[in-house]
Write a protein that holds these residues in place. Structure first.
Motif, PDB file in Angstrom:
ATOM      1  N   ALA A  42       0.827  -1.207   0.000  1.00 38.54           N
ATOM      2  CA  ALA A  42       0.000   0.000   0.000  1.00 38.54           C
ATOM      3  C   ALA A  42       0.863   1.259   0.000  1.00 38.54           C
ATOM      4  O   ALA A  42       0.478   2.282  -0.575  1.00 38.54           O
ATOM      5  N   ASP A  43       2.029   1.202   0.660  1.00 38.19           N
ATOM      6  CA  ASP A  43       2.938   2.351   0.648  1.00 38.19           C
ATOM      7  C   ASP A  43       3.480   2.633  -0.750  1.00 38.19           C
ATOM      8  O   ASP A  43       3.691   3.790  -1.125  1.00 38.19           O
ATOM      9  N   GLU A  44       3.711   1.563  -1.512  1.00 39.22           N
ATOM     10  CA  GLU A  44       4.294   1.715  -2.847  1.00 39.22           C
ATOM     11  C   GLU A  44       3.243   1.958  -3.925  1.00 39.22           C
ATOM     12  O   GLU A  44       3.549   2.511  -4.978  1.00 39.22           O
ATOM     13  N   ASN A  45       2.011   1.534  -3.669  1.00 34.75           N
ATOM     14  CA  ASN A  45       0.959   1.627  -4.681  1.00 34.75           C
ATOM     15  C   ASN A  45      -0.211   2.439  -4.122  1.00 34.75           C
ATOM     16  O   ASN A  45      -0.972   1.948  -3.296  1.00 34.75           O
ATOM     17  N   PRO A  46      -0.409   3.691  -4.552  1.00 32.40           N
ATOM     18  CA  PRO A  46      -1.504   4.518  -4.022  1.00 32.40           C
ATOM     19  C   PRO A  46      -2.892   4.034  -4.421  1.00 32.40           C
ATOM     20  O   PRO A  46      -3.884   4.483  -3.828  1.00 32.40           O
ATOM     21  N   LEU A 255      -6.872  -7.863   7.399  1.00 30.60           N
ATOM     22  CA  LEU A 255      -7.027  -6.500   6.934  1.00 30.60           C
ATOM     23  C   LEU A 255      -7.984  -6.429   5.753  1.00 30.60           C
ATOM     24  O   LEU A 255      -8.026  -7.332   4.921  1.00 30.60           O
ATOM     25  N   ARG A 256      -8.731  -5.342   5.673  1.00 33.70           N
ATOM     26  CA  ARG A 256      -9.610  -5.118   4.524  1.00 33.70           C
ATOM     27  C   ARG A 256      -8.778  -4.493   3.404  1.00 33.70           C
ATOM     28  O   ARG A 256      -8.165  -3.433   3.591  1.00 33.70           O
ATOM     29  N   VAL A 257      -8.761  -5.125   2.275  1.00 36.92           N
ATOM     30  CA  VAL A 257      -7.976  -4.670   1.138  1.00 36.92           C
ATOM     31  C   VAL A 257      -8.928  -4.260   0.024  1.00 36.92           C
ATOM     32  O   VAL A 257      -9.830  -5.019  -0.350  1.00 36.92           O
ATOM     33  N   VAL A 275       1.997   3.526 -16.543  1.00 37.00           N
ATOM     34  CA  VAL A 275       2.416   3.287 -15.158  1.00 37.00           C
ATOM     35  C   VAL A 275       1.211   3.160 -14.241  1.00 37.00           C
ATOM     36  O   VAL A 275       1.100   2.227 -13.441  1.00 37.00           O
ATOM     37  N   TRP A 276       0.246   4.074 -14.364  1.00 42.65           N
ATOM     38  CA  TRP A 276      -0.940   4.019 -13.517  1.00 42.65           C
ATOM     39  C   TRP A 276      -1.813   2.821 -13.860  1.00 42.65           C
ATOM     40  O   TRP A 276      -2.416   2.201 -12.978  1.00 42.65           O
ATOM     41  N   SER A 277      -1.897   2.495 -15.131  1.00 51.27           N
ATOM     42  CA  SER A 277      -2.659   1.306 -15.516  1.00 51.27           C
ATOM     43  C   SER A 277      -2.044   0.052 -14.924  1.00 51.27           C
ATOM     44  O   SER A 277      -2.749  -0.856 -14.451  1.00 51.27           O
ATOM     45  N   ALA A 278      -0.712  -0.010 -14.919  1.00 50.96           N
ATOM     46  CA  ALA A 278      -0.025  -1.172 -14.343  1.00 50.96           C
ATOM     47  C   ALA A 278      -0.242  -1.240 -12.834  1.00 50.96           C
ATOM     48  O   ALA A 278      -0.438  -2.321 -12.273  1.00 50.96           O
ATOM     49  N   ALA A 283      -2.843  -3.696  -8.129  1.00 49.67           N
ATOM     50  CA  ALA A 283      -3.704  -3.607  -6.950  1.00 49.67           C
ATOM     51  C   ALA A 283      -4.868  -4.578  -7.047  1.00 49.67           C
ATOM     52  O   ALA A 283      -5.225  -5.245  -6.068  1.00 49.67           O
ATOM     53  N   ARG A 284      -5.474  -4.695  -8.222  1.00 50.65           N
ATOM     54  CA  ARG A 284      -6.583  -5.641  -8.402  1.00 50.65           C
ATOM     55  C   ARG A 284      -6.112  -7.073  -8.197  1.00 50.65           C
ATOM     56  O   ARG A 284      -6.838  -7.898  -7.614  1.00 50.65           O
TER      57      ARG A 284
END
Length: 434
Positions: A42-46, A255-257, A275-278, A283-284
């Motif tokens: 979560a820290d690396e992926n907003p 944890l709820r993800v 980058v954002w698409s990746a 995340a999914r």
């Protein structure tokens, strides 16, 4: 002459995708390892959001009545750092009215004591390092050995036992003489022979021996331990309520993800770069992997607890033989998946916290054709030894015969193995004389 030709053929090949590899990795993690993994992700992926989630306890195996297992922060249960052994000894020395040179020597010696309470430095080295005479070094040692706990500052096990005996006003008679005669007289111990050597009765020798065995050979091992405490936070909880079994994942590692709504909306309706698409795809994939891990764990735990239902009501005596194949067949999964699911996981039960692997017990056949788990046999073995006569303890052969009388047929060598795993002494060393 060599030629070239074009050949078309079909091959079936199994390839593992990055998402599948990630799912397998998450399944092998314990709850606390999963928490660390998700927080770092979560820290690396907003796009990824992580928050605490209290999972319900579901009743097994029937209707879906639910209850909530209270959430708590395990770090709040941890104790703060305790003073080290050196700090505690130095504090005792400061309370004494000593000349500065003698106090300095005693404090220096306190810093040379190991975690068990033994002095690891020769007095000649102390004298040289502190610039004092041997007499003052010995006086400093006497001060150190007068501190609490009794036995601190000893240079050998022999001296440690003597220090404890001399400081104990209720010490058993002849215990000091027995230690001074040498530790070789205590292992193995025979009261008649020891009494003859010390010119005392066998009863007095036995009483002195019993007292010596109650002394602590490492008097400081529990003070100011330098090792970090090891806490086990269970991955799941199983409870009995009015005869019904309720099972759920522990809230501390559940944890709820989810996906960040703002980022997800912008990615769907905006024009994000690659980058954002990746990051959204990553995340999914994490969300799907966590959900799959939870479903797999619940299915495995449900199957294991269903097979070990007697354990929930009776404890270790009700533990039945179980292997990975039985659970895998019951839930329709591969044995390797079940193995990954139980690896390194713990569960809180009405009888304490157990590693999931401990429920997969080895089968031992009985005369009636039934099977018992090795844990149940060990429990019965422990009960036999607990109720034996101290002056006539059961030998391993006799224990095997007692088990055979109950239909549990195992060899003497297996009894010896189980006894050693239970950390129980042989019959000769358990025997009490006089």
């Amino acid at each position: 002459m060599l030629g070239m030709q074009l050949v078309q053929e079909q091959r079936v090949r199994l390839s593992i995708t990055p998402e599948m590899k990630q799912s397998i990795h998450l399944l092998t993690l314990s709850s606390q390892e999963l928490v660390r993994y998700l927080l770092e992700a979560a820290d690396e992926n907003p796009v990824l959001e992580v928050e605490e989630h209290a999972a319900p306890l579901v009743r097994l195996p029937r209707r879906g009545n639910q209850g909530t297992f209270a959430s708590y922060d395990p770090l709040l249960q941890a104790k703060g750092a305790e003073p080290t052994l050196e700090q505690q000894l130095s504090a005792q020395i400061r309370m004494l009215d000593l000349p500065p040179a003698l106090a300095a020597a005693a404090v220096y010696l306190a810093g040379c004591v190991n975690d068990d309470g033994y002095l690891t430095m020769d007095l000649a080295e102390v004298s040289s390092a502190c610039g004092i005479s041997m007499d003052k070094a010995e006086a400093g040692l006497n001060i150190l050995q007068s501190l609490d706990p009794a036995g601190v500052g000893a240079r050998s096990l022999h001296e440690c036992l003597l220090l404890q005996i001399r400081r104990d006003p209720s010490a058993v008679r002849y215990a000091e003489r027995m230690v001074e005669a040498g530790l070789a007289e205590l292992v193995p111990f025979h009261p008649g022979k020891a009494g003859t050597r010390l010119a005392i009765t066998s009863r007095e020798a036995q009483a002195a021996y019993d007292y010596i065995t109650r002394l602590d050979p490492k008097p400081c091992r529990s003070i100011g331990c330098s090792e970090r405490p090891h806490f086990i936070i269970p991955d799941a909880v199983v409870e009995l309520r009015h005869g019904e079994v309720y099972l759920g994942l522990h809230s501390a590692g559940n944890l709820r993800v989810s996906l960040n709504e703002a980022c997800s909306r912008w990615i769907r309706h905006g024009s994000p770069d690659e980058v954002w698409s990746a990051r959204a795809a990553e995340a999914r994939a994490i969300v799907r992997s966590v959900q799959l891990r939870r479903r797999t764990l619940i299915r495995v735990l449900t199957a294991v607890m269903d097979e070990q239902n007697r354990f929930l009501h009776e404890g270790l005596a009700g533990l039945k033989p179980l292997n990975l194949a039985i659970v895998a067949k019951k839930i329709g999964m591969h044995e390797s998946t079940v193995s990954r699911a139980v690896n390194g996981k713990y569960i809180q039960t009405p009888h304490g916290v157990f590693e999931l692997k401990s429920f997969f017990a080895t089968a031992i056949g009985t005369a009636s054709g039934d099977q018992m788990s090795a844990a149940a046999v060990k429990l019965r073995l422990k009960e036999f030894i607990r109720t034996e006569q101290v002056n006539q303890p059961y030998s391993d052969s006799r224990l095997a015969a007692r088990l055979a009388e109950e239909g549990i047929v195992i060899s003497r060598r297996t009894v010896t193995k189980y006894r050693e795993e239970l950390q129980i002494l042989p019959s000769l060393e358990r025997k009490r004389w006089g």
